[in-house]
Design a protein around this motif. Structure first.
Motif, PDB file in Angstrom:
ATOM      1  N   SER A  26      59.192  82.134  26.360  1.00  0.00           N
ATOM      2  CA  SER A  26      58.215  81.354  26.093  1.00  0.00           C
ATOM      3  C   SER A  26      57.188  81.799  26.826  1.00  0.00           C
ATOM      4  O   SER A  26      56.561  82.974  27.082  1.00  0.00           O
ATOM      5  CB  SER A  26      58.777  80.208  26.882  1.00  0.00           C
ATOM      6  N   GLY A  27      55.924  81.576  25.753  1.00  0.00           N
ATOM      7  CA  GLY A  27      54.802  80.790  25.795  1.00  0.00           C
ATOM      8  C   GLY A  27      54.400  82.601  27.827  1.00  0.00           C
ATOM      9  O   GLY A  27      53.519  82.636  28.003  1.00  0.00           O
ATOM     10  N   SER A  28      55.268  80.581  28.482  1.00  0.00           N
ATOM     11  CA  SER A  28      54.375  80.559  30.099  1.00  0.00           C
ATOM     12  C   SER A  28      55.444  81.980  30.575  1.00  0.00           C
ATOM     13  O   SER A  28      55.044  83.018  30.845  1.00  0.00           O
ATOM     14  CB  SER A  28      55.379  79.338  30.382  1.00  0.00           C
ATOM     15  N   ASN A  35      53.447  84.958  29.881  1.00  0.00           N
ATOM     16  CA  ASN A  35      52.149  85.458  30.480  1.00  0.00           C
ATOM     17  C   ASN A  35      52.681  84.794  32.330  1.00  0.00           C
ATOM     18  O   ASN A  35      51.642  86.145  33.059  1.00  0.00           O
ATOM     19  CB  ASN A  35      51.165  84.004  30.884  1.00  0.00           C
ATOM     20  N   TYR A  67      44.184  77.279  28.196  1.00  0.00           N
ATOM     21  CA  TYR A  67      45.673  76.841  29.121  1.00  0.00           C
ATOM     22  C   TYR A  67      46.578  78.359  28.077  1.00  0.00           C
ATOM     23  O   TYR A  67      46.604  78.629  27.408  1.00  0.00           O
ATOM     24  CB  TYR A  67      46.472  75.774  27.423  1.00  0.00           C
ATOM     25  N   HIS A  68      47.539  78.600  29.620  1.00  0.00           N
ATOM     26  CA  HIS A  68      48.287  79.692  29.488  1.00  0.00           C
ATOM     27  C   HIS A  68      49.247  79.254  30.036  1.00  0.00           C
ATOM     28  O   HIS A  68      50.117  80.199  29.892  1.00  0.00           O
ATOM     29  CB  HIS A  68      47.374  80.480  30.514  1.00  0.00           C
ATOM     30  N   ASP A 127      45.809  86.572  25.613  1.00  0.00           N
ATOM     31  CA  ASP A 127      46.773  85.558  25.411  1.00  0.00           C
ATOM     32  C   ASP A 127      46.569  84.916  23.697  1.00  0.00           C
ATOM     33  O   ASP A 127      46.329  84.625  23.434  1.00  0.00           O
ATOM     34  CB  ASP A 127      46.611  84.040  26.800  1.00  0.00           C
ATOM     35  N   VAL A 136      49.398  83.619  22.767  1.00  0.00           N
ATOM     36  CA  VAL A 136      50.202  82.510  21.878  1.00  0.00           C
ATOM     37  C   VAL A 136      50.127  81.865  20.984  1.00  0.00           C
ATOM     38  O   VAL A 136      51.247  81.666  20.051  1.00  0.00           O
ATOM     39  CB  VAL A 136      51.003  81.461  23.364  1.00  0.00           C
ATOM     40  N   ILE A 137      48.391  81.538  20.518  1.00  0.00           N
ATOM     41  CA  ILE A 137      49.151  80.409  19.911  1.00  0.00           C
ATOM     42  C   ILE A 137      47.768  80.902  18.314  1.00  0.00           C
ATOM     43  O   ILE A 137      48.243  80.831  17.416  1.00  0.00           O
ATOM     44  CB  ILE A 137      47.203  79.494  20.382  1.00  0.00           C
ATOM     45  N   LYS A 192      56.080  81.681  20.212  1.00  0.00           N
ATOM     46  CA  LYS A 192      54.856  80.489  18.663  1.00  0.00           C
ATOM     47  C   LYS A 192      55.395  81.157  17.604  1.00  0.00           C
ATOM     48  O   LYS A 192      56.383  80.883  17.515  1.00  0.00           O
ATOM     49  CB  LYS A 192      53.942  79.907  18.889  1.00  0.00           C
TER      50      LYS A 192
HETATM   51  C1  LIG Z   1      47.117  79.597  24.581  1.00  0.00           C
HETATM   52  C2  LIG Z   1      49.129  79.546  25.076  1.00  0.00           C
HETATM   53  N1  LIG Z   1      49.203  80.412  25.999  1.00  0.00           N
HETATM   54  C3  LIG Z   1      50.818  79.852  26.778  1.00  0.00           C
HETATM   55  C4  LIG Z   1      51.500  78.709  26.064  1.00  0.00           C
HETATM   56  C5  LIG Z   1      51.871  78.454  26.698  1.00  0.00           C
HETATM   57  O1  LIG Z   1      54.016  78.581  26.039  1.00  0.00           O
HETATM   58  P1  LIG Z   1      54.886  77.745  26.301  1.00  0.00           P
HETATM   59  O2  LIG Z   1      54.604  76.222  25.972  1.00  0.00           O
HETATM   60  O3  LIG Z   1      55.947  78.040  25.205  1.00  0.00           O
HETATM   61  O4  LIG Z   1      55.059  78.261  27.294  1.00  0.00           O
HETATM   62  C6  LIG Z   1      50.203  78.217  25.341  1.00  0.00           C
HETATM   63  C7  LIG Z   1      51.461  76.512  24.663  1.00  0.00           C
HETATM   64  O5  LIG Z   1      50.313  75.855  24.519  1.00  0.00           O
HETATM   65  C8  LIG Z   1      49.645  78.071  24.828  1.00  0.00           C
HETATM   66  O6  LIG Z   1      48.824  77.447  23.990  1.00  0.00           O
END
Ligand SMILES: Cc1ncc(COP(=O)(O)O)c(C=O)c1O
Length: 458
Positions: free
Chosen positions: A118-120, A123, A152-153, A260, A262-263, A289
């Motif tokens: 996942s993104g979390s 990070n 948001y990370h 980051d 992720v988006i 994502k």
């Molecule tokens: C910029 C950014 N980083 C990290 C995340 C976290 O990703 P995840 O929800 O897959 O853990 C998000 C989630 O929307 C995000 O927008």
């Protein structure tokens, strides 16, 4: 929950599911909207109603909803092996191919890839890598991390600390010590009379330098930023030369840059990476994502040679790199991600988004004439519509007025799902959107703005 039919999926939902980022008590009354299928940029609820997805669900459904081709890849991979891990030197071909591919398309030369789910997690792992790196360099005091207000990370214990949104901290007794938040570079709202974007960016960089000097440069490990600020800021592009000026400060004090993506990764901003669109030169990139078109949970951390050399140093000193998740490098997720990247190549994703960019910016930019809209800005197929109470003074609505939520509710009535913050509509439709669908989406948003304007005037 009395109005929810007994034994309906809605009643069973409220009886059993705790939903992320949902008002738990109100949900008992309202129940869920259950989505059952989708096609293209449309997602259908269980009454058969179709909605245009203005935010690609959670900024992630880049290829829209449902895919025979990706389903087949997942099915075949499950039939062949299903699962094996990549701990202790084990590997699998989809994971190898994917890492190789990510290195080939990275925004700057990168050395190794760490796969996650996942993104979390990406990070979170990147944060551990930053600390590992500075420990390897004999500078363990370089532990503090600077991210930005309204960023948001992620939601894990560490990434919620990177996240610069106090509302997400307060119920949990967060953030932990050592997480600092630089200003959100919101030029439209915060620039002074006559101040150019460049001057504003310089002011942001000067404030960052002051923060670093106040804290002690030797205590700062990394600066964390998404190239176009998503989550809390609502798809906010940086002002002119922002990252150039920020990174000049970071280089001066030997602070790592973590992008980051992720988006922003995978075409969203009109280049393969947001870093390319916004002039970021990262030491570490995190992505998720659209990596798998959100059809499988997978993410990745790309690190440069400098970071990898530190990992090697620590191996010599400490032994194994003791970090990893059971599903990291999952062959099914990796195979689906790889096929997604093939689809992007076949559709010439970057050229496709670049071709749609002017249509997107024109269609939504036209909303600037609306009495509720102060500004519209974006890159590629990602942008934000700034909602204001007073256009001349660039003043937002008071938070209690919940203007974003009102626009969101009216948009739903018109068959459009949006992502709104308190005062911004963040747009990031599936990348397969057509020109006609962009025009239709902008028309629905204008309708929702009209409805909101009428509601607050009443
Ligand atoms: C910029 C950014 N980083 C990290 C995340 C976290 O990703 P995840 O929800 O897959 O853990 C998000 C989630 O929307 C995000 O927008």
């Amino acid at each position: 929950m009395t109005h929810l039919a007994p034994n309906s999926p809605h009643a069973r939902d409220v009886a059993s599911v705790l939903h992320p980022y949902t008002h738990a008590r109100r949900h008992l009354e309202t129940g869920p909207t259950i989505f059952s299928e989708g096609s293209g940029i449309y997602i259908h609820d269980d009454t058969g109603r179709a909605y245009m997805e203005g935010a690609s669900a959670l900024w992630c459904a880049s290829l829209g909803f449902a895919s025979e081709r990706l389903a087949k890849v997942a099915y075949e991979t499950m039939r062949r092996m299903g699962y094996y891990h990549i701990f202790r030197g084990a590997s699998n071909e989809p994971a190898i191919d994917l890492c190789e591919k990510l290195l080939a398309i990275a925004p700057v030369p990168m050395s190794k890839v760490l796969l996650q789910c996942s993104g979390s997690e990406a990070n979170d792992s990147a944060l551990k890598l930053v600390w590992y790196h500075w420990n390897a360099q004999g500078r363990p005091e370089k532990r503090k991390i600077i991210s930005r207000k309204a960023s948001y990370h992620g939601s894990t214990v560490a990434t919620i600390c990177l996240t610069g949104i106090p509302d997400f901290h307060k119920g949990f007794g967060m953030p932990f010590e050592g997480f600092l938040y630089a200003d959100c570079p919101h030029y439209y709202r915060d620039h002074e009379e006559g101040e150019t974007e460049e001057q504003f960016s310089q002011r942001m960089a000067d404030a960052l330098e002051e923060m670093i000097l106040r804290e002690g440069p030797d205590t700062i490990g990394a600066f964390w930023a998404d190239p176009i600020q998503g989550g809390g800021a609502g798809a906010l592009p940086p002002p002119a030369r922002y990252f150039e000026k920020i990174q000049a400060v970071l280089r001066k004090y030997d602070i790592l840059m973590v992008a980051d993506e992720v988006i922003c990764g995978f075409g969203r901003t009109g280049n393969m990476w947001g870093s390319q669109t916004c002039g970021v030169v990262p030491d570490i990139v995190t992505c998720a994502k659209a990596l798998s078109a959100a059809m499988q949970p997978i993410s990745a951390v790309l690190m440069n040679e400098r970071i990898f050399q530190s990992v090697m140093t620590q191996s010599d000193r400490l032994g194994s790199f003791v970090h990893g998740f059971t599903y990291a490098g999952h062959p099914v997720a990796a195979a689906v991600a790889l096929e997604t990247l093939r689809i992007y190549e076949e559709m010439d994703l970057v050229a496709h988004v670049k071709a749609l960019e002017p249509i997107f910016l024109r269609a939504f930019g036209a909303l600037k004439d609306h009495p509720l809209v102060g500004d519209v800005a974006g890159h590629g197929l990602m942008g934000g519509v700034e909602l204001v109470q007073d256009k001349a003074k660039r003043r937002p609505f008071p938070e209690g007025q919940k203007i974003g939520a009102k626009v969101d509710a009216h948009a739903r009535e018109r068959g459009l799902i949006l992502r709104t913050t308190a005062d911004r509509v963040a747009l990031s439709p599936p990348l397969i959107i057509t020109e006609e669908e962009i025009v239709e989406m902008a028309a629905r948003l204008r309708g929702a703005l009209d409805d909101t304007f009428a509601e607050i005037a009443a």
